[in-house]
Scaffold this active site. Structure first.
Site, short mmCIF file in Angstrom:
data_model
loop_
_atom_site.label_atom_id
_atom_site.label_comp_id
_atom_site.label_asym_id
_atom_site.label_seq_id
_atom_site.Cartn_x
_atom_site.Cartn_y
_atom_site.Cartn_z
N SER A 142 0.86 -1.19 0.00
CA SER A 142 0.00 0.00 0.00
C SER A 142 0.89 1.23 0.00
CB SER A 142 -0.86 0.02 1.27
OG SER A 142 -1.43 1.30 1.46
N TYR A 154 -1.20 -0.92 10.14
CA TYR A 154 -1.34 -1.18 8.69
C TYR A 154 -0.04 -0.84 7.95
CZ TYR A 154 -3.79 -0.91 4.12
OH TYR A 154 -4.21 -1.07 2.82
P1 NAI Z 1 -11.90 -4.90 0.83
O1 NAI Z 1 -12.15 -4.76 2.30
O2 NAI Z 1 -12.89 -4.35 -0.11
O3 NAI Z 1 -11.69 -6.44 0.45
C1 NAI Z 1 -10.81 -7.26 1.20
C2 NAI Z 1 -11.21 -8.72 1.03
O4 NAI Z 1 -10.30 -9.51 1.81
C3 NAI Z 1 -12.63 -9.00 1.54
O5 NAI Z 1 -13.34 -9.82 0.64
C4 NAI Z 1 -12.36 -9.74 2.86
O6 NAI Z 1 -13.40 -10.65 3.24
C5 NAI Z 1 -11.06 -10.47 2.55
N1 NAI Z 1 -10.33 -10.85 3.76
C6 NAI Z 1 -10.19 -10.12 4.89
N2 NAI Z 1 -9.50 -10.83 5.80
C7 NAI Z 1 -9.18 -12.02 5.22
C8 NAI Z 1 -8.47 -13.15 5.65
N3 NAI Z 1 -7.97 -13.22 6.90
N4 NAI Z 1 -8.31 -14.18 4.81
C9 NAI Z 1 -8.85 -14.14 3.55
N5 NAI Z 1 -9.55 -13.09 3.09
C10 NAI Z 1 -9.71 -12.04 3.92
O7 NAI Z 1 -10.47 -4.27 0.60
P2 NAI Z 1 -9.75 -3.82 -0.76
O8 NAI Z 1 -9.77 -2.35 -0.82
O9 NAI Z 1 -10.22 -4.62 -1.88
O10 NAI Z 1 -8.24 -4.22 -0.39
C11 NAI Z 1 -7.55 -5.30 -0.98
C12 NAI Z 1 -6.07 -5.17 -0.66
O11 NAI Z 1 -5.58 -3.94 -1.20
C13 NAI Z 1 -5.75 -5.12 0.82
O12 NAI Z 1 -4.55 -5.81 1.08
C14 NAI Z 1 -5.57 -3.65 1.10
O13 NAI Z 1 -4.76 -3.41 2.22
C15 NAI Z 1 -4.92 -3.20 -0.19
N6 NAI Z 1 -5.02 -1.78 -0.49
C16 NAI Z 1 -6.24 -1.20 -0.73
C17 NAI Z 1 -6.30 0.15 -1.02
C18 NAI Z 1 -7.58 0.85 -1.32
O14 NAI Z 1 -7.53 2.09 -1.53
N7 NAI Z 1 -8.73 0.19 -1.39
C19 NAI Z 1 -5.08 0.97 -1.06
C20 NAI Z 1 -3.88 0.24 -0.80
C21 NAI Z 1 -3.86 -1.08 -0.53
#
Ligand code: NAI
Length: 246
Positions: A142, A154
């Protein structure tokens, strides 16, 4: 033109958001895609959507923070597919709070998923990739890995992901396995939609591109890193943020 026919890809945390967008892209490029997530209903819905247009996609419930669940998941994927070519460590959570108020529970929960979860997945799969002499590991870090107010847990986890990625890159290069980290900026997903409108506007105002990112912006970069064309790109940390971090 990128074509991933014959490749077997795993995307963690792909029931929604970035992970779903990444899985969708890899399916469209003809890979066999295995998704996992802790959200069973979300996995089922994602598989159903991705199966349209003859996508080859399989879904599992698996908590990346749980080593035993991950090992069982990896064993099953290997039994059913015989190889694993692409690993996208995407699953992640946030539990924000100012450092002086952050509980050790907040700290541990985020580190367990966002950093230890990446280790749990990468360790057995890197062994498989070494043995098959080829593979692509793409870790979602990130922009916050450089430090961000309210995100000590984080940021520490995401900085750890960069260290893990660079180490994997050095150890695995001789086996034709690459490991790279992507740092999304501010992407429109459930994770960011929860912020107040004022904060959303403030975040977007910091992005030279003038808009929040979309999951496909990140997925496009991943599809290249996952391809044969990216075989000489290793250990890199790539921002996908519309210029948010320069
Ligand atoms: P989101 O919250 O929309 O989706 C995350 C997904 O991961 C969800 O489906 C959730 O159920 C699943 N998840 C959570 N804990 C889990 C576990 N222990 N085992 C398996 N699955 C699990 O989040 P988003 O935005 O799609 O984020 C995806 C990745 O991108 C993350 O690593 C986040 O830190 C990273 N990220 C996101 C940014 C953003 O602006 N949305 C920016 C920078 C990084």
């Amino acid at each position: 033109m990128i074509n991933l026919t014959g490749k077997v890809a795993i995307v963690t945390g792909a029931a929604r958001g970035l992970g779903f967008g990444i899985a969708e892209k890899l399916v469209n490029l003809n890979a066999t895609v295995i998704i996992n997530d802790i959200d069973k209903a979300g996995v089922d819905a994602a598989v159903k959507t991705l199966e349209q247009n003859d996508g080859k996609v399989f879904g599992y419930v698996c908590n990346v923070a749980n080593e035993q669940q991950v090992n069982e998941f990896v064993d099953q994927v290997l039994t059913e597919n015989e190889r694993i070519d692409i690993l996208v460590n995407n699953a992640g959570i946030n539990r924000d709070g100012m450092l002086h108020k952050m509980t050790s529970e907040q700290w541990k929960t985020v580190l367990d998923v966002n950093l230890t979860g990446v280790f749990h997945m990468t360790q057995p799969i890197s062994k498989i990739m070494r043995e098959q002499n080829g593979g692509r590991i793409i870790n979602i870090s990130s922009a916050s890995w450089l430090g961000n107010v309210g995100q000590a847990n984080y940021a520490a986890a995401k900085a750890g992901v960069v260290g893990l990625t660079k180490t994997a890159a050095r150890e695995l290069a001789r086996y034709d396995v690459t490991a790279n980290a992507i740092c999304p900026g501010f992407i429109d997903t459930d994770m960011t939609r929860g912020v107040p409108e004022k904060v959303w506007d403030m975040m977007v105002s910091k992005i030279p591109a003038g808009r929040a990112g979309k999951p496909e912006d990140v997925a496009n970069c991943i599809s290249f890193l996952a391809s044969d064309q990216a075989s000489y790109i290793n250990g890199e940390v790539i921002n996908v943020g519309g210029g948010m971090v320069l």
